[in-house]
Design an enzyme around this catalytic site. Structure first.
Site, PDB file in Angstrom:
ATOM      1  N   GLY A   1       1.326 -50.208   8.259  1.00  0.00           N
ATOM      2  CA  GLY A   1       2.742 -50.070   7.887  1.00  0.00           C
ATOM      3  C   GLY A   1       2.220 -49.116   7.098  1.00  0.00           C
TER       4      GLY A   1
ATOM      5  N   CYS B   1      -4.384 -49.911   1.276  1.00  0.00           N
ATOM      6  CA  CYS B   1      -2.783 -49.266   1.108  1.00  0.00           C
ATOM      7  C   CYS B   1      -2.987 -47.862   1.081  1.00  0.00           C
ATOM      8  CB  CYS B   1      -2.396 -50.032   0.263  1.00  0.00           C
ATOM      9  SG  CYS B   1      -1.151 -49.240   0.090  1.00  0.00           S
TER      10      CYS B   1
END
Length: 191
Positions: free
Chosen positions: A49, A102
């Site tokens: 994402g 991340c």
């Protein structure tokens, strides 16, 4: 399409709360082009994402997609989903521990507690309402991306800083135990 620069931890954009997007703004050619660039950047970086703030745009837009991602082979598939002005409602107090990473915090992973079941509302890229339920790792993915829009990074949610590790050390010391624990969880929650 243009690949966008991904902001890294320490950049002030990652600590800002992104602003809401209007229907008129969403329909604009510039915003639609930005969404295409956001998706292309996420795919190029092998991300599950990417939030708009991660590419220096302080608007409430996220893109999520999990296919055959080499970074997360244990994650269930999520078809390409663009959410504008996402809102997450926790549907249960049940949580799970997830080793998260991340794109804005390169080469670092840590254990974060996420809610097992959520309701996600917002708009799709055409401005049509989204109202979906997610469970398990998929729910965690949307929580992670929506956190970005509020200026929250996964490292802020790490309960025990001793779980922080590089990708190499995760693979070497923690991945096997994590996968052995998370695969049955995925079957139970997203089966």
């Amino acid at each position: 399409m243009t690949l966008l620069k991904i902001a890294q931890i320490g950049h002030p954009i990652l600590r800002q709360r992104a602003r809401e997007v209007t229907q008129e703004e969403l329909a604009s050619e510039a915003t639609q082009r930005f969404i295409d660039d956001l998706i292309a950047t996420m795919r190029d970086a092998n991300g599950a994402g990417l939030a708009a703030t991660q590419v220096h745009e302080p608007v409430r837009i996220v893109a999520v997609e999990v296919e055959n991602n080499p970074r997360y082979p244990y994650k269930p598939k999520i078809p390409l989903t663009v959410v504008v002005n996402p809102v997450i409602e926790k549907l249960t107090e049940e949580t799970f521990e997830n080793y998260e990473g991340c794109l804005s915090v390169p080469n670092l992973r840590g254990v974060v507690e996420r809610h097992v079941e959520i309701r996600l509302t917002g708009w799709d890229r055409e401005g049509k309402p989204i109202d979906r339920l997610y469970r398990g790792l998929s729910a965690g993915t949307f929580q992670h991306e929506t956190d970005h829009l509020d200026g929250v990074l996964f490292v802020d949610r790490v309960k025990d800083p001793r779980t922080l590790c590089t990708w190499a050390e995760f693979d070497r010391y923690h991945k096997q135990a994590f996968v052995e624990r998370i695969v049955p969880f995925v079957r139970r929650t997203e089966g």
